[in-house]
Design a protein around this motif. Structure first.
Motif, short mmCIF file in Angstrom:
data_model
loop_
_atom_site.label_atom_id
_atom_site.label_comp_id
_atom_site.label_asym_id
_atom_site.label_seq_id
_atom_site.Cartn_x
_atom_site.Cartn_y
_atom_site.Cartn_z
N LEU A 18 6.37 -4.21 15.36
CA LEU A 18 7.32 -4.99 15.81
C LEU A 18 8.69 -4.57 15.35
N SER A 19 8.55 -4.25 14.08
CA SER A 19 9.88 -3.94 13.24
C SER A 19 10.39 -2.59 13.82
N ILE A 20 9.39 -1.68 13.96
CA ILE A 20 10.07 -0.61 14.58
C ILE A 20 10.42 -0.48 16.10
N LEU A 21 9.81 -1.40 16.78
CA LEU A 21 10.38 -1.88 18.32
C LEU A 21 11.70 -2.31 18.18
N ALA A 22 11.81 -3.48 17.32
CA ALA A 22 13.14 -4.17 17.13
C ALA A 22 14.37 -3.15 16.39
N ALA A 23 13.95 -2.24 15.55
CA ALA A 23 14.85 -1.32 15.15
C ALA A 23 15.28 -0.36 16.16
N LYS A 24 14.29 0.32 17.30
CA LYS A 24 14.82 1.00 18.22
C LYS A 24 15.86 0.32 19.06
N ILE A 30 14.60 -0.09 8.64
CA ILE A 30 13.71 -0.96 8.00
C ILE A 30 13.46 -0.89 6.52
N ILE A 31 13.40 -2.30 5.95
CA ILE A 31 13.41 -2.17 4.46
C ILE A 31 11.99 -2.72 4.23
N SER A 32 11.05 -2.11 3.54
CA SER A 32 9.80 -2.46 3.16
C SER A 32 9.82 -3.54 2.03
N ALA A 33 9.14 -4.73 2.40
CA ALA A 33 9.21 -5.70 1.40
C ALA A 33 7.74 -6.16 0.82
N ASP A 34 7.01 -4.83 0.67
CA ASP A 34 5.54 -4.84 0.46
C ASP A 34 5.74 -4.46 -1.22
N SER A 35 5.09 -5.22 -2.07
CA SER A 35 4.93 -5.14 -3.35
C SER A 35 4.21 -3.73 -3.57
N ILE A 44 -3.38 5.55 0.56
CA ILE A 44 -4.59 4.87 1.48
C ILE A 44 -4.91 3.47 1.29
N GLY A 45 -4.94 3.11 -0.12
CA GLY A 45 -5.17 1.75 -0.28
C GLY A 45 -4.12 0.67 -0.10
N THR A 46 -2.94 1.06 0.26
CA THR A 46 -1.83 0.17 0.69
C THR A 46 -1.63 0.24 2.07
N ALA A 47 -2.33 1.01 2.77
CA ALA A 47 -2.01 1.25 4.11
C ALA A 47 -0.69 1.51 4.35
N LYS A 48 -0.08 2.21 3.62
CA LYS A 48 1.20 2.82 3.77
C LYS A 48 1.68 3.51 5.22
N ILE A 49 2.75 3.13 5.63
CA ILE A 49 3.05 3.69 6.88
C ILE A 49 3.20 5.10 6.90
N THR A 50 2.76 5.86 7.86
CA THR A 50 3.08 7.15 7.80
C THR A 50 4.35 7.77 8.49
N GLU A 51 4.76 9.20 7.96
CA GLU A 51 6.05 9.50 8.43
C GLU A 51 6.08 9.57 10.21
N ALA A 52 4.82 9.89 10.69
CA ALA A 52 4.58 9.67 12.25
C ALA A 52 4.51 8.61 12.79
N GLU A 53 4.26 7.50 12.24
CA GLU A 53 4.19 6.09 12.47
C GLU A 53 5.39 5.57 12.55
N MET A 54 6.59 5.95 11.68
CA MET A 54 7.72 5.46 11.78
C MET A 54 8.61 5.78 12.86
N GLU A 55 8.15 6.63 13.50
CA GLU A 55 8.70 7.07 15.15
C GLU A 55 10.17 7.38 14.78
N HIS A 59 13.04 4.26 7.00
CA HIS A 59 12.27 3.29 6.22
C HIS A 59 12.85 3.34 4.65
N HIS A 60 12.89 2.12 4.04
CA HIS A 60 13.44 2.03 2.90
C HIS A 60 12.35 1.28 1.83
N LEU A 61 12.65 1.62 0.66
CA LEU A 61 12.05 1.00 -0.69
C LEU A 61 10.26 1.53 -0.17
#
Length: 216
Positions: A18-24, A30-35, A44-55, A59-61
């Motif tokens: 949704l954040s990517i859709l809103a940004a488009k 987008i600023i990540s608020a994930d600790s 892997i363990g944090t399910a970090k968004i990949t560069e491809a998924e950023m479309e 993205h920041h932080l």
């Protein structure tokens, strides 16, 4: 006040999409608020968004902090607010995506963090030897209001509240002095799906993590 969008919700609820859709659509960043996604190498363990998924959306932080360096909500607050200013200076819309509820609140509301008191380190060394039950019992006597927001098994928050009480700055008193008002014009979007669907999505995500080498 400056406008900021915040998209919050539980794990696997669709916040990133949704954040990517809103940004488009809105011309946002987008600023990540994930600790945890802030740390380098914990992909892997944090399910970090990949560069491809950023479309192609900025993205920041994410992936900025070495694992051996300290990171906390106060640092996040400072860096997030700086990023909000930078994004707005580019005439883009800041979109917080998270994540960690305290981080979102600290960035967008009038949360004030006091400077570290040197004597707190000594107090922390002392009370770190206490059990959760002892910490809880102390707060029942010295700051019962603080316990209304702390689970008995949340050791880190119990420790922090005890240290504050012993240093003469009770957690409940500090919170009472804060108005908990937004410092931006915040449009908050909360995502929630059927709990069973969310559990299935989380299971799928965990399976994918193991396939990507989480156990290694």
């Amino acid at each position: 006040m400056s406008k900021v969008i915040a998209i919050v919700g539980p794990t696997a609820s669709g916040k990133s999409s949704l954040s990517i859709l809103a940004a488009k659509r809105l011309g946002g960043e987008i600023i990540s608020a994930d600790s945890m996604q802030v740390y380098q190498g914990m992909d892997i363990g944090t399910a970090k968004i990949t560069e491809a998924e950023m479309e192609g959306i900025e993205h920041h932080l994410i992936d900025i902090q070495p694992l051996n360096e300290a990171w906390n909500v106060k640092l996040f607050q400072q860096m997030c607010r700086q990023k909000i200013e930078e994004i707005q200076a580019r005439h883009h819309v800041p979109i917080l995506c998270g994540g960690t509820g305290l981080y979102v609140k600290a960035a967008l509301y009038d949360y004030a963090f006091e400077e570290e008191d040197p004597k707190e380190a000594k107090i922390m060394a002392e009370v770190s030897q206490w059990s959760n039950e002892q910490l809880f019992a102390y707060l029942q006597q010295e700051d019962p209001q603080a316990l209304e927001k702390i689970h008995p098994n949340n050791r880190q928050r119990l420790l922090r509240a005890v240290v504050m009480a012993k240093s003469g700055k009770r957690k409940s008193d500090r919170e009472a002095n804060q108005k908990h008002e937004p410092i931006y014009d915040v449009y908050m979007i909360g995502l929630k799906d059927d709990r069973q669907i969310e559990i299935e999505r989380i299971d799928q995500r965990v399976d994918q993590m193991f396939e990507q080498g989480l156990a290694e």
